[in-house]
Design a protein around this motif. Structure first.
Motif, PDB file in Angstrom:
ATOM      1  N   ALA A  40       9.911  20.423  14.314  1.00  0.00           N
ATOM      2  CA  ALA A  40       9.259  21.515  13.598  1.00  0.00           C
ATOM      3  C   ALA A  40       9.139  21.103  12.142  1.00  0.00           C
ATOM      4  N   MET A  42       9.996  22.510   9.636  1.00  0.00           N
ATOM      5  CA  MET A  42      11.101  22.901   8.755  1.00  0.00           C
ATOM      6  C   MET A  42      12.294  21.939   8.778  1.00  0.00           C
ATOM      7  N   ARG A  68       7.938  17.129  20.447  1.00  0.00           N
ATOM      8  CA  ARG A  68       8.814  18.015  21.236  1.00  0.00           C
ATOM      9  C   ARG A  68       9.044  17.421  22.615  1.00  0.00           C
ATOM     10  N   MET A  91       1.809  20.007  12.727  1.00  0.00           N
ATOM     11  CA  MET A  91       2.106  21.392  12.409  1.00  0.00           C
ATOM     12  C   MET A  91       1.753  21.641  10.945  1.00  0.00           C
ATOM     13  N   TRP A 166      13.084  32.804  15.912  1.00  0.00           N
ATOM     14  CA  TRP A 166      12.966  31.345  15.940  1.00  0.00           C
ATOM     15  C   TRP A 166      14.273  30.663  15.563  1.00  0.00           C
ATOM     16  N   ASN A 211       2.930  30.518  13.717  1.00  0.00           N
ATOM     17  CA  ASN A 211       4.210  31.219  13.777  1.00  0.00           C
ATOM     18  C   ASN A 211       4.748  31.379  12.360  1.00  0.00           C
ATOM     19  N   VAL A 213       7.865  32.353  10.334  1.00  0.00           N
ATOM     20  CA  VAL A 213       9.293  32.619  10.521  1.00  0.00           C
ATOM     21  C   VAL A 213       9.894  33.114   9.211  1.00  0.00           C
ATOM     22  N   ASP A 234       9.095  30.093   6.651  1.00  0.00           N
ATOM     23  CA  ASP A 234       8.744  28.818   7.298  1.00  0.00           C
ATOM     24  C   ASP A 234       7.600  29.125   8.253  1.00  0.00           C
ATOM     25  N   THR A 235       6.425  28.609   7.983  1.00  0.00           N
ATOM     26  CA  THR A 235       5.350  28.877   8.933  1.00  0.00           C
ATOM     27  C   THR A 235       4.905  27.577   9.578  1.00  0.00           C
ATOM     28  N   GLY A 236       4.435  27.701  10.811  1.00  0.00           N
ATOM     29  CA  GLY A 236       3.951  26.514  11.504  1.00  0.00           C
ATOM     30  C   GLY A 236       2.719  26.860  12.308  1.00  0.00           C
TER      31      GLY A 236
HETATM   32  N1  SER Z   1       9.668  26.688  12.617  1.00  0.00           N
HETATM   33  C1  SER Z   1       8.598  27.420  13.254  1.00  0.00           C
HETATM   34  C2  SER Z   1       8.051  26.684  14.467  1.00  0.00           C
HETATM   35  O1  SER Z   1       8.322  25.536  14.637  1.00  0.00           O
HETATM   36  C3  SER Z   1       7.491  27.667  12.269  1.00  0.00           C
HETATM   37  O2  SER Z   1       7.206  26.517  11.551  1.00  0.00           O
HETATM   38  O3  SER Z   1       7.355  27.259  15.238  1.00  0.00           O
END
Ligand code: SER
Length: 877
Positions: A40, A42, A68, A91, A166, A211, A213, A234-236
């Motif tokens: 992610a 973050m 992932r 991301m 999350w 997303n 967060v 934290d956005t993704g």
């Molecule tokens: N940490 C969240 C995700 O991976 C948003 O960045 O979905």
């Protein structure tokens, strides 16, 4: 809008909102035991969220390479089978560190999607956290209220803990989140079923794109939540999915991110995308996996047999297997896709262009070796099929299928496919059991339990003073207990520390802490989430007192020698071999140094000698190591520092400079190079296609190495009683020796002839058959055989029976002329076996010649006579 423009639009948008634009951190994580790959955006900010590292910028945005394929977030098995999961993906993220929170995060997301990118609002949905009794949390009404400004209430849905809370992993920073979903179905379909009913239902056209967060908590090992020191955002956003939405496609794979790659594979294999589901899956798998593998290699993670390298190897093999099975690609093909990948992504990720040759070489080599394994596996499977059929069975044992899976990379479906063509099936229950057993085995081999941190001193930041001091007074700020494979260990964090935590290839310091007469060894030092962690086998009886902390100085000095020598080696390699030499990995410990680098052929003796000469020259120059702490990255680059792709550097970096060698490095070094004393390369070899490894030693180790060699030389001189013309003398000795050997062989041959002639004079004749039977005095079984064959050519109608005592072991040999074998139905093998009982042994051979060995030389005469009797019996009828 094409994908490049879209990425840029995202970054520009957040730059206009005062965000600092960062480049992607590496996808492969090197210094975090809890995580192999960035899963992610973050991850790289984990230390900041936890409050372990200071906040440098309040707002950041980037496009992060994520993977992932392991741990909590693992999508591997879905990839290719659906149209919107990937192993590696980009991301797009914006971050607030203790700055803005829910309102701005939601408003800006909306502004970008709707005002800038013009996505239709009636297709958008937002979800908010419904709350969780387990964690004693209520619904996120605050986020819902912000969404209500933009969306009708029937487009705002509640989401459960799985979707809307999350967490990075089992422990670590976490918080409630709000996801934005888009419904890309046709008008008709949307009328039939409302989009809100398909959210989080794995529908390929109703997908989450972003997303948001709201990071507020840290999940502890005991499952409880503790508030973080600050609130963060934290956005993704899934870049590939956003491309699908923006380009009005039904699948991520239909966008310009994947289509050029898919078309290239289709062309190679003569297939067409969109005609056959199995072929389409294979095309998607390969298009996805080539990205992962290529980017992993640029991050210096080569396919290998363990840990992250093994994950990459398996992904590559998965792609090759799909190509092999469904696209009929039986030759390496993945490496040919790097070219088109570069066309698609090279502009934003220049590391692909820079390392193209290396990626292609590594991938091709891997493909070749896997195709060989696959061919061996198929051979084995053929044998299994044959045997199963011969036994009239229909079911192949699960263990056999598991071996194919485990050793040859054959997944069950491939084995089943091949078996099906032969009307056979696998015992699945047995296969699953074997798989489970192996999983349990590897689980217990890596079993690790981590307790929660126990804080003793709050708010104290840990300071590293080990560049200047090897001992200092310290206080423990926190500690925790670990259990690794059944062994208890403790991890301690200090307020200030002279101990270097393992990083950048340099091993961690060891030493001790001492207070009130109690001395506790520090057995290792590591770095984790921005902390320097000291590992001990026991906890001090009073962790709250002040300790004297002392680093093992001798060991540190040896490490410094090897680390500085590594820099000199790197520069010398570039000087001798060229600028394509780039560091691909290194290990620096007190005993030696190991340096992996890109280069495509073996180093010649001359090149190795030249590299050593340059390094030793630098050592004798006694160059002073110049260290520049905390200088801006640009200044470091201006000084000539090599910033390596695949490494994450902050804005302020540390530079280690030794004349022309300028490197970004956090390690510990000598003050001046003279201290290294001597540098000696001990080995050079390949570790994979395009990557070579040098191992070398310095200082006392190098001195000892040279002395050991010199001592051997001295011994040789002593043996020759001269130090003159040593090489010539040795060569003369070798040639004299070989002449003498030749002479000896000729002499032995002549001897054998004499023995043979003597034997000929001892022939006794029975019914026209010439018998020679004798206990002989020879050196080896080979001698007897030679004599037997000589006699066979010279004596007609021959029966030769010979016994011998060879160094306490009995030997019996029988030889017949060929005509006798037929005439009297003689079988030397059968006779020798029977007669060998007398010498307590056994043997065998052919009908005309056989021999036996036995434990009892006392029985030789009896054995000869038994053999003779058996033969006479046949001849005389
Ligand atoms: N940490 C969240 C995700 O991976 C948003 O960045 O979905």
């Amino acid at each position: 809008m094409n994908s490049s423009e879209l990425r840029q639009t995202f970054l520009d948008f957040f730059e206009s909102k005062q965000h600092k634009i960062e480049s992607s951190a590496p996808m492969v994580i090197k210094d975090d035991p809890t995580l192999m790959f960035t899963n992610a955006g973050m991850n790289q900010f984990k230390d900041i969220f936890l409050g372990n590292s200071p906040i440098k910028y309040n707002r950041i945005a980037n496009s992060q390479k994520c993977l992932r394929v392991s741990g909590k977030h693992n999508d591997l098995e879905e990839v290719g089978h659906d149209t919107y999961h990937h192993t590696m993906f980009e991301m797009l993220g914006n971050w607030s560190f203790g700055d803005y929170f829910k309102k701005e995060a939601i408003d800006w997301a909306w502004e970008l999607l709707v005002d800038v990118l013009k996505l239709p609002t009636d297709r958008l949905y937002a979800s908010v956290f419904e709350g969780s009794e387990e964690d004693n949390m209520k619904r996120d009404d605050e986020a819902a209220a912000y969404w209500e400004k933009h969306l009708p209430t029937d487009h705002i849905i509640n989401g459960n803990k799985k979707d809307n809370f999350w967490e990075m992993g089992d422990v670590g920073p976490c918080g409630p989140c709000s996801e934005i979903h888009i419904d890309l179905r046709s008008e008709d379909e949307r009328k039939r079923i409302a989009g809100r009913d398909l959210i989080n239902m794995d529908h390929p056209q109703v997908v989450e794109i972003w997303n948001l967060v709201f990071m507020q908590f840290n999940r502890k090992a005991d499952g409880s939540l503790e508030a973080l020191p600050h609130q963060h955002v934290d956005t993704g956003m899934g870049f590939e999915r956003l491309c699908m939405a923006m380009q009005n496609k039904q699948s991520n794979y239909d966008t310009d991110v994947f289509q050029p790659i898919i078309q290239a594979i289709a062309k190679m294999s003569g297939k067409t995308y969109g005609e056959n589901e199995e072929v389409d899956i294979a095309l998607r798998v390969i298009a996805d996996h080539i990205r992962t593998i290529s980017f992993a290699i640029t991050d210096s993670q080569l396919p290998s047999n363990n840990k992250a390298g093994y994950v990459i190897r398996r992904i590559l093999r998965r792609a090759v297997r799909y190509g092999y099975t469904f696209l009929d690609l039986k030759e390496p093909f993945m490496y040919r896709l790097v070219e088109v990948l570069i066309e698609v992504m090279g502009k934003h990720f220049p590391e692909l262009i820079k390392q193209r040759e290396l990626i292609e070489k590594v991938v091709k080599e891997e493909e070749n070796s896997f195709l060989r394994t696959l061919a061996n596996g198929i051979k084995l499977l053929d044998q299994i099929i044959e045997k199963t059929k011969a036994d009239d069975f229909k079911v192949v044992q699960g263990e056999v299928a598991f071996e194919l899976y485990d050793t040859y990379g054959f997944p069950l479906d491939l084995t089943e496919l091949i078996l099906k063509e032969n009307d056979l099936v696998v015992n699945r229950r047995e296969f699953n059991e074997a798989m489970e057993t192996q999983k349990n085995r590897s689980r217990s081999a890596t079993a690790m339990e981590t307790g929660d941190w126990i804080e003793i001193l709050k708010d104290d930041k840990e300071e590293f003073v080990g560049y200047d001091y090897l001992s200092t007074d310290v206080k423990i700020t926190r500690y925790r207990k670990m259990n690794i494979k059944g062994k208890d260990l403790f991890q301690l964090v200090f307020n200030i520390t002279p101990f270097y935590g393992e990083s950048g290839g340099q091993v961690g310091d060891t030493g001790y802490i001492e207070a009130n007469g109690e001395k506790i060894s520090i057995v290792d030092t590591k770095k984790e989430t921005g902390l320097i962690i000291h590992i001990t086998n026991e906890l001090p009886s009073d962790p709250t007192c002040t300790f004297k902390a002392v680093v093992n100085a001798g060991k540190r000095e040896l490490i410094a020698n090897n680390h500085t020598a590594t820099h000199l080696l790197h520069a010398a390699l570039r000087e001798v071999l060229g600028d394509h030499v780039e560091q691909k990995g290194s290990l620096v410990n007190p005993d030696h140094l190991r340096f992996d680098f890109s280069h495509f052929q073996k180093l010649s003796e001359e090149e190795i000698a030249k590299v050593e000469e340059i390094v030793n020259h630098k050592i004798r120059e006694n160059a002073v190591t110049e260290i520049k702490n905390n200088i801006p990255m640009q200044q470091a680059v201006d000084l000539g520092a090599m910033a390596l792709f695949g490494e994450k550097y902050g804005d302020l970096v540390r530079v280690v400079k030794l004349n022309e060698s300028v490197e970004l490095c956090g390690g510990t070094h000598v003050k001046a190079t003279g201290q290294i004393g001597l540098f000696k390369i001990t080995s050079e070899g390949a570790i994979s296609a395009g990557v070579r490894r040098i191992e070398a030693i310095t200082a006392v180790k190098a001195e000892k190495y040279i002395n050991d060699k010199l001592n051997t030389l001295k011994e040789i001189e002593r043996t020759f009683k001269s130090s003159q013309n040593l090489l010539k003398n040795i060569e003369a000795l070798i040639s004299e020796n070989s002449e003498m050997k030749k002479g000896l062989e000729a002499f032995e041959k002549a001897q054998l002839k004499l023995v043979k002639n003597a034997l000929k004079s001892e022939i006794s004749e029975t019914k026209g058959v010439n018998f020679i039977s004798k206990k002989m005095n020879v050196k080896s079984a080979g001698d007897i055989k030679d004599i037997a064959f000589l006699l066979k050519t010279e004596v007609e109608n021959l029966v030769f029976i010979a016994g011998a005592d060879l160094d306490g072991k009995a030997n019996l040999t029988i030889m017949f002329s060929d005509n006798l074998v037929k005439e009297y139905d003689l079988n030397a093998g059968a006779i020798v076996r029977e007669a060998a009982k007398e010498i307590k042994g056994g043997g065998g051979g052919q009908a005309f010649f056989a021999s036996a060995g036995g434990k009892d030389p006392q029985g030789i005469d009896a054995a000869i006579s038994t053999a003779k009797k058996m033969i006479l019996h046949k001849i005389e009828g």
